[in-house]
Scaffold this motif. Structure first.
Motif, short mmCIF file in Angstrom:
data_model
loop_
_atom_site.label_atom_id
_atom_site.label_comp_id
_atom_site.label_asym_id
_atom_site.label_seq_id
_atom_site.Cartn_x
_atom_site.Cartn_y
_atom_site.Cartn_z
N LEU B 18 0.75 -0.97 0.14
CA LEU B 18 -0.09 0.15 0.05
C LEU B 18 0.80 1.30 0.09
N LYS B 19 2.07 1.14 0.49
CA LYS B 19 3.12 2.30 0.38
C LYS B 19 3.22 2.63 -1.01
N MET B 20 3.26 1.52 -1.76
CA MET B 20 3.76 1.72 -3.40
C MET B 20 2.66 1.91 -4.31
N MET B 21 1.58 1.57 -3.97
CA MET B 21 0.38 1.75 -5.12
C MET B 21 -1.00 1.86 -4.30
N GLU B 22 -1.59 2.69 -5.14
CA GLU B 22 -3.14 3.11 -4.86
C GLU B 22 -3.80 1.77 -5.75
N ILE B 23 -4.60 1.25 -4.66
CA ILE B 23 -5.81 0.45 -5.24
C ILE B 23 -7.23 0.74 -5.24
N SER B 24 -7.81 0.50 -6.21
CA SER B 24 -9.37 0.69 -6.24
C SER B 24 -10.07 -0.49 -7.00
N VAL B 25 -11.44 -0.34 -6.66
CA VAL B 25 -12.24 -1.06 -7.63
C VAL B 25 -13.19 -0.13 -8.11
N ALA B 26 -12.76 0.42 -9.31
CA ALA B 26 -13.56 1.63 -9.75
C ALA B 26 -14.80 1.20 -10.41
N ARG B 51 -2.18 2.37 -9.25
CA ARG B 51 -1.29 3.49 -9.86
C ARG B 51 -0.36 3.89 -8.65
N PRO B 52 0.91 3.91 -9.01
CA PRO B 52 1.85 3.95 -8.01
C PRO B 52 1.53 5.17 -7.12
N VAL B 53 1.93 5.06 -5.84
CA VAL B 53 1.53 6.38 -5.16
C VAL B 53 2.30 7.53 -5.36
N THR B 60 1.99 14.90 -11.32
CA THR B 60 1.45 14.20 -12.83
C THR B 60 0.14 13.22 -12.38
N ASN B 61 -0.51 13.21 -13.32
CA ASN B 61 -1.56 12.17 -13.12
C ASN B 61 -1.78 11.25 -14.09
N PRO B 62 -0.90 10.22 -14.01
CA PRO B 62 -0.86 9.28 -14.99
C PRO B 62 -2.34 8.36 -15.20
N VAL B 63 -2.74 7.72 -16.07
CA VAL B 63 -3.66 6.78 -16.20
C VAL B 63 -3.61 5.67 -15.46
N PRO B 64 -4.44 5.39 -14.69
CA PRO B 64 -4.15 3.91 -13.69
C PRO B 64 -3.83 2.94 -14.74
N ASP B 65 -3.28 1.83 -14.20
CA ASP B 65 -3.35 0.60 -15.04
C ASP B 65 -4.44 -0.12 -14.28
N SER B 66 -5.31 -0.76 -15.13
CA SER B 66 -6.55 -1.56 -14.95
C SER B 66 -6.64 -2.70 -15.45
N LEU B 67 -7.42 -3.55 -14.95
CA LEU B 67 -7.79 -4.75 -15.48
C LEU B 67 -9.22 -5.43 -14.94
N TYR B 142 -0.02 -9.93 -6.15
CA TYR B 142 0.53 -8.78 -6.87
C TYR B 142 0.09 -9.05 -8.39
N SER B 143 0.22 -10.06 -8.90
CA SER B 143 -0.19 -10.50 -10.32
C SER B 143 -1.73 -10.30 -10.46
N PHE B 144 -2.35 -10.87 -9.40
CA PHE B 144 -4.01 -10.51 -9.50
C PHE B 144 -4.29 -8.96 -9.71
N LEU B 145 -3.44 -8.52 -9.30
CA LEU B 145 -3.78 -6.85 -9.18
C LEU B 145 -3.18 -6.14 -10.81
N THR B 146 -2.24 -7.01 -11.19
CA THR B 146 -1.63 -6.26 -12.43
C THR B 146 -1.51 -7.09 -13.60
#
Lengths: 428, 414
Positions: B18-26, B51-53, B60-67, B142-146
């Motif tokens: 959680l320190k590294m990335m923001e996670i959400s179910v959008a 998205r990296p924290v 900058t507000n990059p587009v989050p990775d998603s799946l 991790y791979s579940f998320l990515t």
């Protein structure tokens, strides 16, 4: 006192077919109508055959009613005060019943003493109302609370029932006492002052009552109901409907609230049993349980108040309207009789000879009735407005109080819930 | 500190993921496709965004990775975690089917409100896992998320299912532990009680919600009748009419109130399912203990057999012993062979006991750490839940006071 001319606009509340100018003033032919006990007055007989009550100055003659300044209800000129209180149970071998204390304070000369205290039971109030209806048929008589209660369903001796009834009886007497005509009624006087009510007269009149009912329904046909009275009838029909709907809604709300209350009474204790096996969370959970319990009590009070104060008043008005509609019917009958008789006369004689006295008396009756009714109607509208304003603001108040109690309970819980965190903050 | 979807997830210090990335179910979407038996089915998929924290804080507000993932994949992930980290109190998933519903809420899985609440619940699940000291660093997680494709295969490749099956069989079997660890027994009992009390609470709450709905809605009828009544009145009309509007508003306000309360119910439900996870850990400990005891028991009996062979006395009953008595003594060679076999078995047995003992000790240590962590989390979260429930009630009371004051004003103008 001078006889009034036919042209006095305010006092002649005529609503017959003819224009005001054409109708002879009821008193123009009878100067002595104002003197109590005069021979002419003895001819005034009401449709049901009973003689007109002549013992009071403002008898059924509507003239005095019209001449008197309309009573202000603020009590400035009020000279008669009545209260009903102190219900007590009487047990005898024959029956058990409740009596109420009726206290009267007055400066009126019609009363021998300035103060009276008597005890009366519901039967006595019922007797009084019947007497008033008979002796003052042109007036709207306030209603009594319901007479019959289903045994087994309602406890006639419970505190709540007795208190509800007492309030309604008190209201009844106060309304009569405030009425410029009814309050001078001899039966009302007897009710307030007599040690033992003489009911023999009542029994005798009961049979005459039967006759009068026959008279009223053995009807003449009404040509056209005057607009204002038709409007009254229509209004009363619609109003009764609305009251019925409101009664049903209120009952439904009480039912839903009671069922909600049942669930709350189960809900609160679950938090309590949870707290019994928690350490840190023990106090917060116990606190929630207590809170829910407080809200439950508040809700119970609200529901009881609505049952005891709100519903009975609604039902009283429904009864009131019933009796008012009957008065309207009687008025129609009186007018119908007059019209029929007048018609018969008009076709038979030439216009030069004066109208026969019995037709004149019919006309008089119509006009008196109309005047009394209109005055009472205005009074009733005023009272109705006040009563419902009071009733509905009362309902709003009760609900506000309920929410305020709950609010206080939950607000006082917050510090209990936050307690540990504050302690942690201090030590960390 | 990043707060979770339901606003009360406690974040551990030093959490790696959680320190590294923001996670959400959008988002949630409906899909149709062919299922395993080649039939058309409709299901819902959920969009996981990461998205990296640092990116957000840099401006900058990059587009989050998603799946996209569906509920069954979440289930697969959780089962994997359960087997792989038996000593962890694994965060629960939101309920599979809507339970403890009151009449207005649909029990239909396709209902948009249910889907929305599930979306929130799934996000909460991911955040809890991502903030768990042990689970958050798991590669499969991790791979579940990515990694959208091929993730399922990766999971199966770990072979966790074999372990899962055997463990499942063992857990379902009834067994008796000779020296139960008191702490775990108490924990299990606590889990039972917690589950029971929360179930009861949710049931009664749902019934109460039903009734409350009724109370508010019936007041709406006042709105209509006051309106009708005002039409036949002169001076009273205006006051009645406006009061009626307030009654309508009052009746309508219950929808929001109960939706918020559903939120509270979801918080309770999470701990209802957490109670189950807690009990699972206790059960697994029992199993570990049991296996240790079995190994120790087996070792002891083997040692006794050796002793008997050496001294010639028979203290333990063995079929071999009886048959040899019946059919004659064995040769010294036979006996020596037997002794040798037993020695090997004893050696192996001792190794096994040592192993299992270590396993047990480690399990107890790890489990107890996580249980303590869980206890703190639970106390914190439930306290927060009760506070927000109280705040909800306060808000409801204030709204009620306001509406009735408004109505009262209208009545007084009648």
């Amino acid at each position: 006192m001078s006889a009034m001319s036919a042209g006095a606009p305010r006092s002649l509340a005529s609503s017959g077919q003819k224009s005001i100018q054409d109708i002879l003033h009821p008193l123009s032919a009878e100067e002595s109508a104002l003197n109590p006990g005069s021979a002419a007055e003895k001819d005034l007989i009401l449709p049901n055959g009973t003689p007109v009550d002549t013992s009071s100055p403002a008898s059924s003659s509507s003239l005095l009613n019209r001449l008197q300044l309309d009573d202000d209800l603020d009590g400035e000129t009020r000279d008669l005060f009545v209260t009903v209180d102190d219900p007590k149970k009487h047990v005898s071998t024959m029956e058990t019943y409740i009596t109420y204390r009726v206290c009267t304070k007055t400066t009126r000369t019609e009363f021998d003493l300035p103060e009276y205290t008597v005890r009366r039971r519901y039967q006595d109030f019922d007797w009084l109302r019947n007497k008033l209806e008979e002796s003052q048929p042109t007036h709207l008589i306030p209603p009594l609370p319901e007479k019959f209660v289903m045994k087994g369903v309602v406890d006639r001796f419970s505190e709540e029932f007795v208190e509800t009834r007492r309030k309604a009886l008190d209201k009844f007497l106060k309304r009569v006492a405030d009425h410029p005509v009814l309050s001078f009624n001899e039966h009302f006087n007897a009710f307030l002052s007599a040690k033992d009510l003489n009911k023999r007269q009542g029994l005798a009149l009961l049979t005459k009552m039967g006759e009068s009912v026959k008279y009223v329904t053995g009807g003449y046909k009404l040509r056209a109901r005057p607009v204002e009275f038709a409007a009254m009838g229509d209004y009363l029909d619609l109003f009764t409907q609305k009251l019925g709907t409101i009664d049903r809604i209120a009952q439904r709300i009480i039912k839903e609230q009671s069922e909600f209350l049942m669930e709350l009474r189960e809900y609160g204790p679950v938090y309590s049993s949870w707290s019994s096996f928690e350490e840190d969370l023990h106090d917060p959970l116990e606190g929630v349980s207590g809170c829910v319990s407080n809200c439950s009590s508040a809700l119970e009070e609200l529901t009881e108040d609505m049952s005891e104060d709100f519903l009975p008043v609604l039902r009283e008005y429904v009864l009131y309207i019933e009796s008012m509609k009957n008065v309207l019917k009687k008025r129609d009958q009186v007018q119908a009789e007059y019209e029929t008789k007048l018609e018969a006369v008009v076709f038979r004689e030439d216009k030069k000879t004066p109208v026969p006295t019995d037709v004149e008396k019919c006309q008089d009756r119509v006009e008196c009735f109309n005047a009394d009714l209109k005055a009472d109607w205005d009074r009733w509208e005023n009272n109705k407005r006040q009563d419902f304003r009071q009733l509905l603001t009362g309902m709003a108040d009760k609900n506000i109080q309920y929410y305020e109690k709950c609010l206080a309970a939950w607000e006082s819980l917050i510090p209990v819930l936050q307690d540990k965190q504050e302690a942690e903050g201090e030590t960390s | 500190q990043f707060l979770g979807g339901l606003g009360f997830v406690m974040v551990e210090k030093g959490t790696s993921l959680l320190k590294m990335m923001e996670i959400s179910v959008a988002e949630a979407e409906k899909r149709t496709g062919k299922n395993a038996v080649n039939m058309q089915e409709t299901y819902t998929v959920y969009l996981i965004e990461t998205r990296p924290v640092d990116a957000a804080s840099e401006g900058t507000n990059p587009v989050p990775d998603s799946l996209w993932r569906r509920y069954s994949e979440f289930e697969l992930l959780r089962n994997y975690l359960l087997v792989t980290y038996p000593f962890s109190v694994v965060p629960p998933l939101p309920e599979k089917r809507a339970e403890f519903v009151w009449h207005k809420l649909s029990a239909d899985n396709m209902d948009p409100d249910f889907v929305e609440r599930r979306r929130v619940g799934l996000e909460n699940f991911l955040l809890r896992v991502a903030s768990h000291p042990d689970l958050s660093s798991d590669k499969i997680f991790y791979s579940f998320l990515t990694e959208e494709n091929g993730w399922k295969e990766t999971v199966f490749e770990t072979g966790f299912q074999a372990k899962a099956d055997s463990r499942l069989k063992a857990l379902n079997a009834t067994f008796r532990v000779k020296n139960p660890d008191k702490r775990f027994a108490e924990m299990k009992h606590y889990g039972d009680e917690l589950q029971s009390v929360i179930s009861q609470l949710l049931r009664v709450r749902a019934r109460a919600a039903d009734r409350l709905y009724g109370v508010y809605k019936v007041h709406g009828n006042y709105g209509r009748v006051f309106s009708e009544w005002s039409a036949i009145e002169k001076e009273m009309g205006d006051g009645l009419q406006s009061a009626g509007h307030h009654m309508d508003a009052y009746a309508a306000s219950v929808d929001d109130i109960l939706e918020e309360e559903e939120h509270y119910a979801d918080q309770l439900k999470e701990y209802l399912f957490y109670a189950d996870a807690l009990r699972a850990v206790c059960r697994k400990h029992e199993l570990t203990q049991y296996e240790l005891e079995m190994a120790a028991q087996d070792l002891t009996s083997k040692k006794q057999q050796r002793e008997e062979l050496a001294t010639g006395t028979i203290r333990t009953f063995s079929l071999k012993g009886m048959t040899s008595k019946l059919f004659g003594q064995e040769t010294p060679e036979q006996r020596e062979a037997k002794v040798k076999m037993l020695e090997t078995q004893i050696e192996e047995g001792e190794e096994l006991v040592k192993e299992r003992n270590t396993e047990c000790e480690e399990f107890v240590k790890s489990a107890w750490v996580d249980i303590e962590r869980f206890k703190e989390q639970k106390d914190h979260d439930l306290r927060e839940a009760l506070i927000s429930y109280a705040i909800m009630q306060i808000s409801m009371c204030k709204k009620g006071i306001q509406v009735w004051n408004n109505a009262k004003e209208c009545f007084s103008k009648m």
